[in-house]
Design a protein around this motif. Structure first.
Motif, PDB file in Angstrom:
ATOM      1  N   GLY A  17      -6.030   0.450  -7.043  1.00  0.00           N
ATOM      2  CA  GLY A  17      -7.090  -0.510  -6.787  1.00  0.00           C
ATOM      3  C   GLY A  17      -6.892  -1.843  -7.487  1.00  0.00           C
ATOM      4  O   GLY A  17      -7.460  -2.863  -7.069  1.00  0.00           O
ATOM      5  N   PHE A  18      -6.100  -1.852  -8.563  1.00  0.00           N
ATOM      6  CA  PHE A  18      -5.820  -3.105  -9.242  1.00  0.00           C
ATOM      7  C   PHE A  18      -4.803  -3.914  -8.437  1.00  0.00           C
ATOM      8  O   PHE A  18      -4.027  -3.374  -7.653  1.00  0.00           O
ATOM      9  CB  PHE A  18      -5.281  -2.858 -10.654  1.00  0.00           C
ATOM     10  CG  PHE A  18      -6.334  -2.454 -11.649  1.00  0.00           C
ATOM     11  CD1 PHE A  18      -7.138  -3.408 -12.266  1.00  0.00           C
ATOM     12  CD2 PHE A  18      -6.528  -1.117 -11.959  1.00  0.00           C
ATOM     13  CE1 PHE A  18      -8.113  -3.038 -13.171  1.00  0.00           C
ATOM     14  CE2 PHE A  18      -7.497  -0.727 -12.865  1.00  0.00           C
ATOM     15  CZ  PHE A  18      -8.301  -1.686 -13.475  1.00  0.00           C
ATOM     16  N   THR A  19      -4.777  -5.211  -8.646  1.00  0.00           N
ATOM     17  CA  THR A  19      -3.805  -6.061  -7.981  1.00  0.00           C
ATOM     18  C   THR A  19      -2.597  -6.283  -8.892  1.00  0.00           C
ATOM     19  O   THR A  19      -2.657  -6.060 -10.114  1.00  0.00           O
ATOM     20  CB  THR A  19      -4.403  -7.433  -7.626  1.00  0.00           C
ATOM     21  OG1 THR A  19      -4.691  -8.145  -8.841  1.00  0.00           O
ATOM     22  CG2 THR A  19      -5.670  -7.277  -6.799  1.00  0.00           C
ATOM     23  N   ILE A  20      -1.511  -6.749  -8.276  1.00  0.00           N
ATOM     24  CA  ILE A  20      -0.321  -7.102  -9.051  1.00  0.00           C
ATOM     25  C   ILE A  20      -0.673  -8.162 -10.093  1.00  0.00           C
ATOM     26  O   ILE A  20      -0.220  -8.105 -11.233  1.00  0.00           O
ATOM     27  CB  ILE A  20       0.790  -7.623  -8.119  1.00  0.00           C
ATOM     28  CG1 ILE A  20       1.245  -6.521  -7.151  1.00  0.00           C
ATOM     29  CG2 ILE A  20       1.961  -8.162  -8.925  1.00  0.00           C
ATOM     30  CD1 ILE A  20       1.880  -5.332  -7.815  1.00  0.00           C
ATOM     31  N   GLY A  21      -1.521  -9.128  -9.691  1.00  0.00           N
ATOM     32  CA  GLY A  21      -1.942 -10.177 -10.618  1.00  0.00           C
ATOM     33  C   GLY A  21      -2.708  -9.628 -11.813  1.00  0.00           C
ATOM     34  O   GLY A  21      -2.499 -10.067 -12.946  1.00  0.00           O
ATOM     35  N   THR A  71       8.153   2.871  -6.428  1.00  0.00           N
ATOM     36  CA  THR A  71       7.113   2.103  -5.754  1.00  0.00           C
ATOM     37  C   THR A  71       7.543   1.926  -4.301  1.00  0.00           C
ATOM     38  O   THR A  71       8.738   1.864  -4.004  1.00  0.00           O
ATOM     39  CB  THR A  71       6.922   0.725  -6.409  1.00  0.00           C
ATOM     40  OG1 THR A  71       8.161   0.005  -6.396  1.00  0.00           O
ATOM     41  CG2 THR A  71       6.443   0.872  -7.845  1.00  0.00           C
ATOM     42  N   ILE A  72       6.570   1.874  -3.395  1.00  0.00           N
ATOM     43  CA  ILE A  72       6.898   1.749  -1.981  1.00  0.00           C
ATOM     44  C   ILE A  72       5.931   0.776  -1.300  1.00  0.00           C
ATOM     45  O   ILE A  72       4.722   1.035  -1.250  1.00  0.00           O
ATOM     46  CB  ILE A  72       6.897   3.132  -1.284  1.00  0.00           C
ATOM     47  CG1 ILE A  72       7.271   3.000   0.185  1.00  0.00           C
ATOM     48  CG2 ILE A  72       5.574   3.866  -1.471  1.00  0.00           C
ATOM     49  CD1 ILE A  72       7.581   4.332   0.853  1.00  0.00           C
ATOM     50  N   PRO A  73       6.427  -0.355  -0.814  1.00  0.00           N
ATOM     51  CA  PRO A  73       5.554  -1.318  -0.127  1.00  0.00           C
ATOM     52  C   PRO A  73       5.167  -0.803   1.259  1.00  0.00           C
ATOM     53  O   PRO A  73       6.018  -0.295   1.999  1.00  0.00           O
ATOM     54  CB  PRO A  73       6.424  -2.575  -0.031  1.00  0.00           C
ATOM     55  CG  PRO A  73       7.836  -2.077  -0.075  1.00  0.00           C
ATOM     56  CD  PRO A  73       7.811  -0.841  -0.918  1.00  0.00           C
ATOM     57  N   ILE A  74       3.893  -0.914   1.598  1.00  0.00           N
ATOM     58  CA  ILE A  74       3.415  -0.436   2.893  1.00  0.00           C
ATOM     59  C   ILE A  74       2.593  -1.527   3.576  1.00  0.00           C
ATOM     60  O   ILE A  74       1.986  -2.364   2.916  1.00  0.00           O
ATOM     61  CB  ILE A  74       2.566   0.852   2.750  1.00  0.00           C
ATOM     62  CG1 ILE A  74       1.367   0.606   1.833  1.00  0.00           C
ATOM     63  CG2 ILE A  74       3.409   2.014   2.239  1.00  0.00           C
ATOM     64  CD1 ILE A  74       0.396   1.749   1.776  1.00  0.00           C
ATOM     65  N   ASP A  75       2.563  -1.477   4.920  1.00  0.00           N
ATOM     66  CA  ASP A  75       1.776  -2.466   5.658  1.00  0.00           C
ATOM     67  C   ASP A  75       0.347  -1.962   5.859  1.00  0.00           C
ATOM     68  O   ASP A  75      -0.035  -0.914   5.333  1.00  0.00           O
ATOM     69  CB  ASP A  75       2.454  -2.810   6.996  1.00  0.00           C
ATOM     70  CG  ASP A  75       2.553  -1.612   7.939  1.00  0.00           C
ATOM     71  OD1 ASP A  75       1.795  -0.620   7.767  1.00  0.00           O
ATOM     72  OD2 ASP A  75       3.388  -1.654   8.855  1.00  0.00           O
ATOM     73  N   SER A  76      -0.431  -2.704   6.627  1.00  0.00           N
ATOM     74  CA  SER A  76      -1.852  -2.374   6.799  1.00  0.00           C
ATOM     75  C   SER A  76      -2.075  -1.061   7.538  1.00  0.00           C
ATOM     76  O   SER A  76      -3.169  -0.483   7.476  1.00  0.00           O
ATOM     77  CB  SER A  76      -2.556  -3.510   7.549  1.00  0.00           C
ATOM     78  OG  SER A  76      -1.960  -3.711   8.829  1.00  0.00           O
ATOM     79  N   LEU A  77      -1.043  -0.581   8.228  1.00  0.00           N
ATOM     80  CA  LEU A  77      -1.140   0.692   8.945  1.00  0.00           C
ATOM     81  C   LEU A  77      -0.592   1.861   8.133  1.00  0.00           C
ATOM     82  O   LEU A  77      -0.548   2.990   8.608  1.00  0.00           O
ATOM     83  CB  LEU A  77      -0.385   0.596  10.283  1.00  0.00           C
ATOM     84  CG  LEU A  77      -0.907  -0.455  11.270  1.00  0.00           C
ATOM     85  CD1 LEU A  77      -0.033  -0.493  12.514  1.00  0.00           C
ATOM     86  CD2 LEU A  77      -2.361  -0.171  11.641  1.00  0.00           C
ATOM     87  N   GLY A  78      -0.162   1.573   6.919  1.00  0.00           N
ATOM     88  CA  GLY A  78       0.370   2.625   6.066  1.00  0.00           C
ATOM     89  C   GLY A  78       1.842   2.917   6.302  1.00  0.00           C
ATOM     90  O   GLY A  78       2.348   3.940   5.847  1.00  0.00           O
ATOM     91  N   ARG A 128      -2.579  -5.023  -3.683  1.00  0.00           N
ATOM     92  CA  ARG A 128      -3.188  -3.948  -4.465  1.00  0.00           C
ATOM     93  C   ARG A 128      -2.266  -2.734  -4.601  1.00  0.00           C
ATOM     94  O   ARG A 128      -1.402  -2.473  -3.776  1.00  0.00           O
ATOM     95  CB  ARG A 128      -4.499  -3.510  -3.821  1.00  0.00           C
ATOM     96  CG  ARG A 128      -5.595  -4.551  -3.873  1.00  0.00           C
ATOM     97  CD  ARG A 128      -6.794  -4.099  -3.073  1.00  0.00           C
ATOM     98  NE  ARG A 128      -6.435  -3.928  -1.655  1.00  0.00           N
ATOM     99  CZ  ARG A 128      -7.228  -3.380  -0.748  1.00  0.00           C
ATOM    100  NH1 ARG A 128      -8.413  -2.906  -1.110  1.00  0.00           N
ATOM    101  NH2 ARG A 128      -6.842  -3.293   0.508  1.00  0.00           N
ATOM    102  N   ILE A 129      -2.523  -1.993  -5.667  1.00  0.00           N
ATOM    103  CA  ILE A 129      -1.829  -0.730  -5.919  1.00  0.00           C
ATOM    104  C   ILE A 129      -2.575   0.372  -5.189  1.00  0.00           C
ATOM    105  O   ILE A 129      -3.809   0.448  -5.242  1.00  0.00           O
ATOM    106  CB  ILE A 129      -1.790  -0.404  -7.433  1.00  0.00           C
ATOM    107  CG1 ILE A 129      -1.338  -1.618  -8.246  1.00  0.00           C
ATOM    108  CG2 ILE A 129      -0.915   0.818  -7.700  1.00  0.00           C
ATOM    109  CD1 ILE A 129       0.035  -2.095  -7.940  1.00  0.00           C
ATOM    110  N   GLY A 130      -1.856   1.249  -4.516  1.00  0.00           N
ATOM    111  CA  GLY A 130      -2.469   2.368  -3.807  1.00  0.00           C
ATOM    112  C   GLY A 130      -2.536   3.627  -4.664  1.00  0.00           C
ATOM    113  O   GLY A 130      -2.166   3.621  -5.844  1.00  0.00           O
TER     114      GLY A 130
END
Length: 218
Positions: A17-21, A71-78, A128-130
């Motif tokens: 829920g936290f952001t990278i920032g 870590t794995i970057p994902i798009d809005s569809l997961g 955000r972190i998932g």
């Protein structure tokens, strides 16, 4: 370093829920403007919070727990937005290496996955972190990964590394580690002649990591 698996997972869950920032600011770090020239920066940021102390390339991130961090970057569809780097591939002295004793088998034995928002239209600072989760390959997945690895390693051993492409392997992919032609590694060409070639890395293909994360609420 977390003392047990429960503590590690709890720490990772606390980041969701936290952001990278948010994380960078709390760690007194500046968020880079471009990840292309700061490859792995997000992973290193997460490592700070989870207490990674092992930077030995032949060991898992949490060696005492037998767990690798990814870590794995994902798009809005997961869906994963890129293949996932696992480890560097050895290009020489492989004839006595087996899947069971290989570095990649060790790295894949148990992974703590941390999804990160990866849409390029979202500024890095507010991604955000998932929700994290632990994963180990099933018996069937292990067999498929082994088959891919053996196919790739046989091509390397028999001097056919240039025959390997993105279609070689179903779950695993061997890719160039760098586009800098000055950074070359030794490889065995036909008739055991040593040649210089680009370093290579093992990756999990996106379609497989999509299967991995599809069974978890992130």
């Amino acid at each position: 370093m977390p003392k047990n698996e429960f503590t590690l997972l709890s720490r990772a869950q606390a980041l969701a829920g936290f952001t990278i920032g948010n994380l960078a600011r709390n760690a007194d770090l500046l968020v880079p403007s471009d990840l292309k020239i700061n490859k792995g920066w997000i992973g290193r940021l997460i490592e700070i919070y989870l207490g990674v102390i092992s930077y030995n390339k032949s060991e898992q991130d949490f060696i005492d727990l037998g767990i690798e961090l990814k870590t794995i970057p994902i798009d809005s569809l997961g869906n994963p937005t890129e293949n996932t780097f696992i480890c560097t591939a050895s290009l020489i002295k492989n004839k006595n290496t087996t899947w069971r004793t290989s570095n990649i088998k060790n790295r894949l034995s148990k992974i703590l996955w941390i999804p990160i928002e990866g849409d390029k239209n979202i500024p890095l600072k507010i991604r955000r972190i998932g929700r994290p989760f632990l994963w180990s390959p099933s018996i069937k997945e292990d067999m498929m990964l082994r088959k891919d690895w053996e196919e790739i390693m046989n091509l390397i051993i028999f001097g056919k590394i240039n025959h390997i492409n993105k279609y070689t392997g179903l779950l695993l992919q061997l890719g160039a580690k760098t586009l800098n032609s000055k950074l070359l590694n030794k490889d065995i060409e036909n008739k055991d002649m040593i040649i210089l070639t680009l370093p290579r890395k093992f990756y999990l293909k996106k379609f497989f990591t999509k299967i991995i994360i599809s069974g978890h609420h992130i």
